[in-house]
Enzyme design. Structure first.
Site, short mmCIF file in Angstrom:
data_model
loop_
_atom_site.label_atom_id
_atom_site.label_comp_id
_atom_site.label_asym_id
_atom_site.label_seq_id
_atom_site.Cartn_x
_atom_site.Cartn_y
_atom_site.Cartn_z
N SER A 4 111.46 35.08 83.69
CA SER A 4 110.45 34.10 84.06
C SER A 4 110.87 32.74 83.53
CB SER A 4 109.09 34.47 83.47
OG SER A 4 108.15 33.42 83.65
N TYR A 6 104.11 36.65 76.53
CA TYR A 6 104.83 36.96 77.77
C TYR A 6 106.13 36.17 77.83
CZ TYR A 6 105.81 37.00 82.81
OH TYR A 6 106.41 37.12 84.04
#
Length: 244
Positions: free
Chosen positions: A143, A157
């Protein structure tokens, strides 16, 4: 190299789009899912409509025994695996680091980091020439948050995906002489179900390109990286984030 690909978390979002893009690029596809059997079946059907073979396999990729069963089932159904898209992942509700507890952190790091390492290890044991395999490609879906940090929302995350970036670099160097290339993709703000309601409406226009991305746009990059068109790439990641 075998033209069979395993996509973890392949029932929806980027994983589903990648499965279809890879089928369009000539791959037979193993579609992994954890709970969404109906969605996985639709992805299989879409791959088959493109003239490719496809199977859906239920497995939770945080569990080592289920990972082994997943690989063995795909190989039994489609043949030796030549590429693995390490895509399955989780996110928790947005919040500040001071609010995180150990249970949340365990879930996020198991779901994003530990699972990625376990799946990559299983792939190496089957594809590496050091283990009698014929080589292949591992693509880790990370990501852009791994670089940006996601302050005030998902720092856990982001950190778990930074570990995936390190896996891409380290494993890429480790198995480069064993016939395996390891690459990463860092999506930005992509229109998938991973976002909390309203998040894309709030920040979706912040990338320099002025819009959120589509899962299919990430999938096309994944298909390129899985192909021989990226044959001189390993140990690196590609941002698909609209300039963000």
């Amino acid at each position: 190299m075998s033209r069979v690909v395993l996509v973890t978390g392949g029932s929806r979002g980027i994983g589903a789009a990648a499965a279809v893009a890879l089928a369009a690029d000539g791959w037979d596809v193993g579609v992994n899912y954890r709970t969404q059997a109906d969605e996985a079946a639709r992805v299989v059907k879409a791959c088959e409509e493109l003239g490719r073979r496809a199977v859906a396999v239920q497995a939770d990729v945080v569990e080592p025994d289920q990972i082994e069963r997943l690989f063995d089932t795909v190989i039994a159904g489609l043949g030796p695996i030549g590429a693995v898209i390490n895509n399955a992942g989780v996110v928790s509700p947005s919040g500040r680091v001071a609010e995180y507890d150990a249970e949340r952190l365990d879930r996020v790091f198991r779901g994003n980091s530990i699972s990625a390492f376990l799946v990559a290890g299983a792939a190496v044991r089957r594809m590496s020439t050091a283990y009698g395999g014929n080589g292949g490609v591992i693509i880790n879906v990370s990501s852009r948050a791994a670089v940006l940090g996601s302050a005030g929302e998902y720092v856990d995350y982001a950190a778990s995906k930074a570990a995936v970036d390190a896996l891409t670099i380290g494993l890429g160097n480790e198995v480069a002489k064993e016939g395996i290339r390891v690459l990463g993709v860092r999506p930005g703000l992509i229109e998938t179900e991973i976002h909390e309601p309203g998040r894309l409406d709030r920040i979706g226009t912040t990338p320099p390109l002025g819009r959120p991305g589509k899962a299919t746009e990430v999938a096309e990059v994944i298909a390129f990286l899985a192909s021989d068109r990226s044959s001189y790439m390993t140990g690196s990641s590609v941002d698909v984030a609209g300039g963000r």
